[in-house]
Structure formats: C-alpha cells, structure tokens
Scaffold this motif. Structure first.
Motif, PDB file in Angstrom:
ATOM      1  N   THR A 257       0.802  -1.227   0.000  1.00  0.00           N
ATOM      2  CA  THR A 257       0.000   0.000   0.000  1.00  0.00           C
ATOM      3  C   THR A 257       0.832   1.272   0.000  1.00  0.00           C
ATOM      4  OG1 THR A 257      -0.084  -0.069   2.423  1.00  0.00           O
ATOM      5  CG2 THR A 257      -1.904  -1.133   1.218  1.00  0.00           C
ATOM      6  N   ASP A 258       2.143   1.148   0.262  1.00  0.00           N
ATOM      7  CA  ASP A 258       2.984   2.335   0.331  1.00  0.00           C
ATOM      8  C   ASP A 258       4.431   1.950   0.057  1.00  0.00           C
ATOM      9  OD1 ASP A 258       3.721   1.001   2.644  1.00  0.00           O
ATOM     10  OD2 ASP A 258       2.786   2.449   4.012  1.00  0.00           O
ATOM     11  N   LYS A 259       5.335   2.909   0.190  1.00  0.00           N
ATOM     12  CA  LYS A 259       6.752   2.656  -0.087  1.00  0.00           C
ATOM     13  C   LYS A 259       7.302   1.573   0.828  1.00  0.00           C
ATOM     14  CE  LYS A 259      11.283   4.991  -0.135  1.00  0.00           C
ATOM     15  NZ  LYS A 259      11.910   4.430   1.076  1.00  0.00           N
ATOM     16  N   SER A 260       6.988   1.641   2.096  1.00  0.00           N
ATOM     17  CA  SER A 260       7.522   0.678   3.051  1.00  0.00           C
ATOM     18  C   SER A 260       7.086  -0.748   2.732  1.00  0.00           C
ATOM     19  CB  SER A 260       7.083   1.053   4.475  1.00  0.00           C
ATOM     20  OG  SER A 260       7.549   0.094   5.396  1.00  0.00           O
ATOM     21  N   SER A 261       5.802  -0.936   2.451  1.00  0.00           N
ATOM     22  CA  SER A 261       5.313  -2.291   2.167  1.00  0.00           C
ATOM     23  C   SER A 261       5.805  -2.782   0.808  1.00  0.00           C
ATOM     24  CB  SER A 261       3.790  -2.346   2.243  1.00  0.00           C
ATOM     25  OG  SER A 261       3.195  -1.388   1.389  1.00  0.00           O
ATOM     26  N   ALA A 262       6.029  -1.863  -0.134  1.00  0.00           N
ATOM     27  CA  ALA A 262       6.599  -2.257  -1.424  1.00  0.00           C
ATOM     28  C   ALA A 262       8.037  -2.730  -1.251  1.00  0.00           C
ATOM     29  CB  ALA A 262       6.537  -1.093  -2.409  1.00  0.00           C
ATOM     30  N   GLU A 263       8.793  -2.038  -0.408  1.00  0.00           N
ATOM     31  CA  GLU A 263      10.162  -2.461  -0.120  1.00  0.00           C
ATOM     32  C   GLU A 263      10.175  -3.806   0.591  1.00  0.00           C
ATOM     33  OE1 GLU A 263      11.422   0.946   2.110  1.00  0.00           O
ATOM     34  OE2 GLU A 263      12.503   1.815   0.401  1.00  0.00           O
ATOM     35  N   THR A 264       9.252  -3.982   1.524  1.00  0.00           N
ATOM     36  CA  THR A 264       9.153  -5.256   2.246  1.00  0.00           C
ATOM     37  C   THR A 264       8.847  -6.396   1.285  1.00  0.00           C
ATOM     38  OG1 THR A 264       8.442  -4.193   4.295  1.00  0.00           O
ATOM     39  CG2 THR A 264       7.857  -6.509   4.017  1.00  0.00           C
ATOM     40  N   ALA A 265       7.910  -6.164   0.375  1.00  0.00           N
ATOM     41  CA  ALA A 265       7.551  -7.202  -0.594  1.00  0.00           C
ATOM     42  C   ALA A 265       8.730  -7.547  -1.491  1.00  0.00           C
ATOM     43  CB  ALA A 265       6.362  -6.740  -1.433  1.00  0.00           C
ATOM     44  N   THR A 266       9.525  -6.552  -1.864  1.00  0.00           N
ATOM     45  CA  THR A 266      10.673  -6.803  -2.733  1.00  0.00           C
ATOM     46  C   THR A 266      11.764  -7.561  -1.991  1.00  0.00           C
ATOM     47  OG1 THR A 266      10.146  -4.781  -3.946  1.00  0.00           O
ATOM     48  CG2 THR A 266      12.312  -5.746  -4.325  1.00  0.00           C
ATOM     49  N   ARG A 267      11.991  -7.213  -0.715  1.00  0.00           N
ATOM     50  CA  ARG A 267      12.926  -8.013   0.095  1.00  0.00           C
ATOM     51  C   ARG A 267      12.447  -9.453   0.176  1.00  0.00           C
ATOM     52  NH1 ARG A 267      12.727  -3.703   3.754  1.00  0.00           N
ATOM     53  NH2 ARG A 267      11.440  -4.968   5.166  1.00  0.00           N
ATOM     54  N   GLY A 268      11.146  -9.612   0.350  1.00  0.00           N
ATOM     55  CA  GLY A 268      10.579 -10.959   0.436  1.00  0.00           C
ATOM     56  C   GLY A 268      10.747 -11.748  -0.843  1.00  0.00           C
ATOM     57  N   LEU A 269      10.782 -11.051  -1.971  1.00  0.00           N
ATOM     58  CA  LEU A 269      10.989 -11.705  -3.262  1.00  0.00           C
ATOM     59  C   LEU A 269      12.344 -12.410  -3.294  1.00  0.00           C
ATOM     60  CD1 LEU A 269       9.810 -12.000  -6.163  1.00  0.00           C
ATOM     61  CD2 LEU A 269      11.008  -9.879  -6.730  1.00  0.00           C
ATOM     62  N   TYR A 270      13.384 -11.716  -2.813  1.00  0.00           N
ATOM     63  CA  TYR A 270      14.715 -12.324  -2.788  1.00  0.00           C
ATOM     64  C   TYR A 270      14.821 -13.388  -1.695  1.00  0.00           C
ATOM     65  CZ  TYR A 270      16.105  -8.780  -6.114  1.00  0.00           C
ATOM     66  OH  TYR A 270      16.200  -8.006  -7.253  1.00  0.00           O
ATOM     67  N   ARG A 271      14.086 -13.184  -0.614  1.00  0.00           N
ATOM     68  CA  ARG A 271      14.062 -14.215   0.428  1.00  0.00           C
ATOM     69  C   ARG A 271      13.464 -15.507  -0.121  1.00  0.00           C
ATOM     70  NH1 ARG A 271      14.692 -14.144   5.979  1.00  0.00           N
ATOM     71  NH2 ARG A 271      16.213 -12.568   5.391  1.00  0.00           N
ATOM     72  N   ALA A 272      12.426 -15.392  -0.917  1.00  0.00           N
ATOM     73  CA  ALA A 272      11.825 -16.587  -1.525  1.00  0.00           C
ATOM     74  C   ALA A 272      12.796 -17.239  -2.504  1.00  0.00           C
ATOM     75  CB  ALA A 272      10.529 -16.207  -2.236  1.00  0.00           C
ATOM     76  N   LEU A 273      13.519 -16.431  -3.273  1.00  0.00           N
ATOM     77  CA  LEU A 273      14.480 -16.956  -4.237  1.00  0.00           C
ATOM     78  C   LEU A 273      15.602 -17.715  -3.532  1.00  0.00           C
ATOM     79  CD1 LEU A 273      14.921 -16.789  -7.347  1.00  0.00           C
ATOM     80  CD2 LEU A 273      16.377 -14.796  -6.918  1.00  0.00           C
ATOM     81  N   SER A 274      15.968 -17.268  -2.349  1.00  0.00           N
ATOM     82  CA  SER A 274      17.084 -17.866  -1.616  1.00  0.00           C
ATOM     83  C   SER A 274      16.660 -18.970  -0.656  1.00  0.00           C
ATOM     84  CB  SER A 274      17.830 -16.780  -0.826  1.00  0.00           C
ATOM     85  OG  SER A 274      16.994 -16.231   0.179  1.00  0.00           O
ATOM     86  N   ALA A 275      15.381 -19.314  -0.624  1.00  0.00           N
ATOM     87  CA  ALA A 275      14.881 -20.302   0.317  1.00  0.00           C
ATOM     88  C   ALA A 275      15.535 -21.670   0.113  1.00  0.00           C
ATOM     89  CB  ALA A 275      13.358 -20.432   0.173  1.00  0.00           C
TER      90      ALA A 275
END
Length: 448
Positions: A40-58
């Motif tokens: 919904t905002d910059k912070s949650s967009a950044e969180t989602a993008t960090r999570g994208l790499y976390r999923a890739l590295s799982a």
C-alpha cells in the motif's frame, strides 16, 4: 471434489517427514519480508521486494534443493548419505513422490506468486515517497525474478502452468492447463524484455539490474539455441569490464569469506540467522556437516589434475581421515552466498555461441580466458566439434557444484552419451505427485 481438498495436506505431511531439511523453518527475521499480499505504500513495497529475494534464496529454491537437482543429476557427485530420494537423482530414476522435487516446484511457484503481487500492485500505489523510479525498479525486479522462475520450471519440467496474477493459495491455480515448452519460454522472454525496460542501469550483485537481465537473456538464448542473441547479450555484460571480471585465482570469488566480488553478476546473501543449507550436505561431520554427497572419483581425478582442473582444485578438500568433500560452501555459520550467475558463465556462453556460429577464433579466445584464470594451458581444440566438447568439459569443472551440469547435458542432447540417459522422458522430471493428484487438469510428464 471434497476428497481432493484433503489429499494435499496429507501428502505434504508425508513429504515433510521424509526429509529432515523440511523441518527447518525460516528465522523470525524473515517473517517481516513474507507478506507480499499487502502493498500500500513505499515501506510495504520495499518489504515485498525483500521478500521476493528471500523466496528466491529459500532452502527449497536456490538455498539448496533446486540447485542440487543440477549437480546431483550430473556426473560429478556420489551419494554418501541415508536419504534415498537423493540417489534417485544420481541414478536418473526420479519418482513423482520425491520430496525434493515437490518442495522445489512449490518454492518456485511461491516465488513467482510474490513477483505477481509486486507486478500487479506496485504500479498502482499512491505514496509520494514511492517515486516512479522506485516503482520501476521494484516492478522490474519482480519481472526478472518471475522470468527466472519460469525459466527454471521450463528447463526442469518442460511446459508448465503459467500464472501471471496474484493468488492467495496454491489451489488458486488449479484448473489451468499446462502451456507448451515454447509458450513457457516465450513468457520468460516477455518478462525479461519488461525487466530490461524498467530496471536501473547500475551494478548490484545482490539485486537485479538491467545488466542482470542481460545476463539471464544470454543464458535464455543459449538454451533456445539462438546463438547470435546469446553472443550479443553475453557481450553486453562482458563489455562492462570495470564491474565484471574473472577474479584471480578461481577461488577468489568464494574463499576467505568473500562476497560480491567482480565475478558475481547475481548472488544471494545469507546471515547467521538465515543460513545457506548447501553447506550442511557438503561439509563432513568433522566440520559440522552431514556430507550427504561428495565429489566422485572421476571428478576428483579431473579437478586435481593441474593441467585440467588447475587452481579449481580449491573446490575440494580432504579430512584428516582421508574423506574428500566439496568446499564451495564452507562457512560457519553457513553464510555462504548462493551464486545465481557468474561472469565466467557469460564468457562460456559466448564461447559456445561463437563456436556454433563457426567463429572458432572468437570462441577459443573466450574459452581460454576462463582456462587462463584457472591456471591451465590454452585449449588445443581446432575444429568446431572439438571446441564444443572442450567448452562442455570446461563448464563441468567451472560450475561443478553449481546447478548447471545436468541442464547443460540435456540442452545439448548429450545426456544419453555422457550419462546413459537414453529415455528422453527421463530428461525432464516428473510433476510432483501431490500436484497431479490435487489438480485433475495438471497432466503428468510422459513416462512417470
């Protein structure tokens, strides 16, 4: 239909019990990166993008399981452990109920779904702090990761179900027919083109940039046998010699706790609270690992030959009791990076593409760049066929414990000659049994 609702949880329980690694959970610091559904905002967009790499590295993706398919299914590794599911890869007799393929499949689709959330939601966010530049960057990163996900699905299982919109549960994609292999690869290219137009032109070894997209495009075109395009995109990355170069010696990109060297185009980072699970399977008990698999005698003979392996012998080590083990992942705690793309791959992609285009002098020059870094003499290959074989053999050593060998032999139609896998049906893996049982519209691969 009611019965189907209970099959997946039951099978998941069986798979979880069949392999210890599936009992591992992400540490608490990962939880904040998991929610890609709410942007919904910059912070949650950044969180989602960090999570994208976390999923890739799982663990089930680049953290171990998916990558291990590439090296276990090749000809460099011997199984020494107690998990019979691992032997299935080495003997090329993978069953549809194999827990590792089930976890890899699910993990890749979970990563794609995170990308879908970002692609669908970030462009529409209204927040002055989330600038258009940041929107483009986050969305471009999601397109890149989605391209990588579908590329990995395609080269492992063939044509797959393509989902381009966010889902809430895995069952949301039930009823989608499998696309053809060409259609799946076309989606990869479409996403890479989109990523290219959105990503920043900077250099970042931990996150996707435009140059990272170029590198994956070079690999994509190699797999598609589009030699001129493979050469073009490899050259675009190699030409940036200020940022990407073959480090000396070979071990310099991973030894002495190195990270983010100029060798790396994209690597995934880990921490003491979020560890890389490759290490546990490679290191011996004396070093706190299980040594579930180890370099086989044939590979040890090659890598320890000064004229063939050269300084790549740093990939292996031996305990005081005489046990050989792979040493690419060695740190304690296991903060070893996972290497997704290295510049050495771009040199060898271009060498292969040039050889296929009959530019033998250019191909041998590229091959010898990699050989020189390894401290071995220039190649004596003088014909196209000899040069292609030399490149194949170089890739075997250069990426021995990374996820390339199996895929290299399949894409070049060499799996039968080198590995004895004459049944073409076995050159793709089975769709996980639980997925097929739960989705009547998901067709199993032939021969399984």
């Amino acid at each position: 239909m009611q019965t189907r609702k209970y099959i997946l949880p039951f099978l998941a329980s069986v798979l979880l019990l069949s392999c210890k690694k599936f009992l591992d959970v992400e540490p608490q610091d990962a939880i904040s990166d998991d929610n890609s559904a709410v942007i919904t905002d910059k912070s949650s967009a950044e969180t989602a993008t960090r999570g994208l790499y976390r999923a890739l590295s799982a663990d089930a993706y680049y953290g171990s399981n998916f990558v291990s398919i590439g090296y276990l299914s090749g000809d460099n590794i011997v199984w020494t452990g107690s998990q019979s599911i691992i032997q299935q890869f080495i003997s090329h007799n993978v069953r549809a109920d194999n827990a590792n393929i089930a976890s890899a499949w699910s993990s890749i689709y979970a990563t794609i779904n995170r990308a879908n959330h970002i692609i669908a939601k970030v462009p529409a966010v209204t927040d002055p702090l989330l600038t258009q530049q940041l929107k483009n960057q986050f969305t471009g990163e999601a397109y890149f990761v989605r391209a990588l996900g579908y590329f990995d699905l395609a080269r492992t299982w063939g044509g797959v179900q393509i989902t381009l919109t966010p889902t809430i549960t895995p069952a949301d994609k039930y009823g989608i027919k499998r696309s053809s292999l060409d259609q799946t690869y076309n989606q990869v290219l479409s996403d890479l083109v989109a990523a290219d137009s959105l990503l920043p032109t900077t250099t970042n070894r931990f996150r996707a940039t435009q140059k990272t997209a170029w590198a994956l495009r070079a690999r994509y075109h190699l797999y598609r046998r589009q030699w001129a395009d493979a050469e073009t995109y490899a050259t675009k990355v190699i030409a940036d010699s200020a940022n990407y170069k073959l480090v000396q010696p070979y071990s310099a990109f991973f030894a002495n706790n190195a990270t983010a060297t100029s060798e790396s185009v994209l690597e995934l980072s880990y921490s003491a609270t979020y560890t890389n699970s490759h290490r546990n399977s490679w290191q011996p008990p004396a070093n706190g690992g299980t040594r579930q698999w180890a370099p086989n005698d044939a590979f040890l003979s090659l890598v320890n030959d000064p004229a063939i392996g050269g300084n790549r012998s740093a990939l292996v080590a031996k305990t005081s009791a005489g046990l050989w083990y792979g040493n690419l992942y060695y740190r304690s705690p296991a903060t070893d990076p996972a290497f997704v793309i290295r510049i050495a791959e771009l040199w060898l992609i271009r060498a292969e593409a040039r050889a296929q285009l009959n530019n033998l002098s250019g191909a041998i020059s590229d091959l010898n760049a990699v050989r020189s870094r390894a401290g071995i003499p220039p190649s004596e290959a003088a014909t196209q066929s000899a040069l292609l074989l030399a490149i194949e053999n170089e890739r075997r050593l250069e990426f021995a414990f990374e996820g390339h060998r199996w895929y290299d032999l399949v894409r070049t139609n060499r799996a039968a000659a080198v590995l004895g896998v004459t049944d073409v049906n076995k050159q793709v893996l089975p769709i996980p049994a639980g997925e097929v049982l739960n989705d009547i519209d998901l067709e199993q691969n032939k021969g399984y």
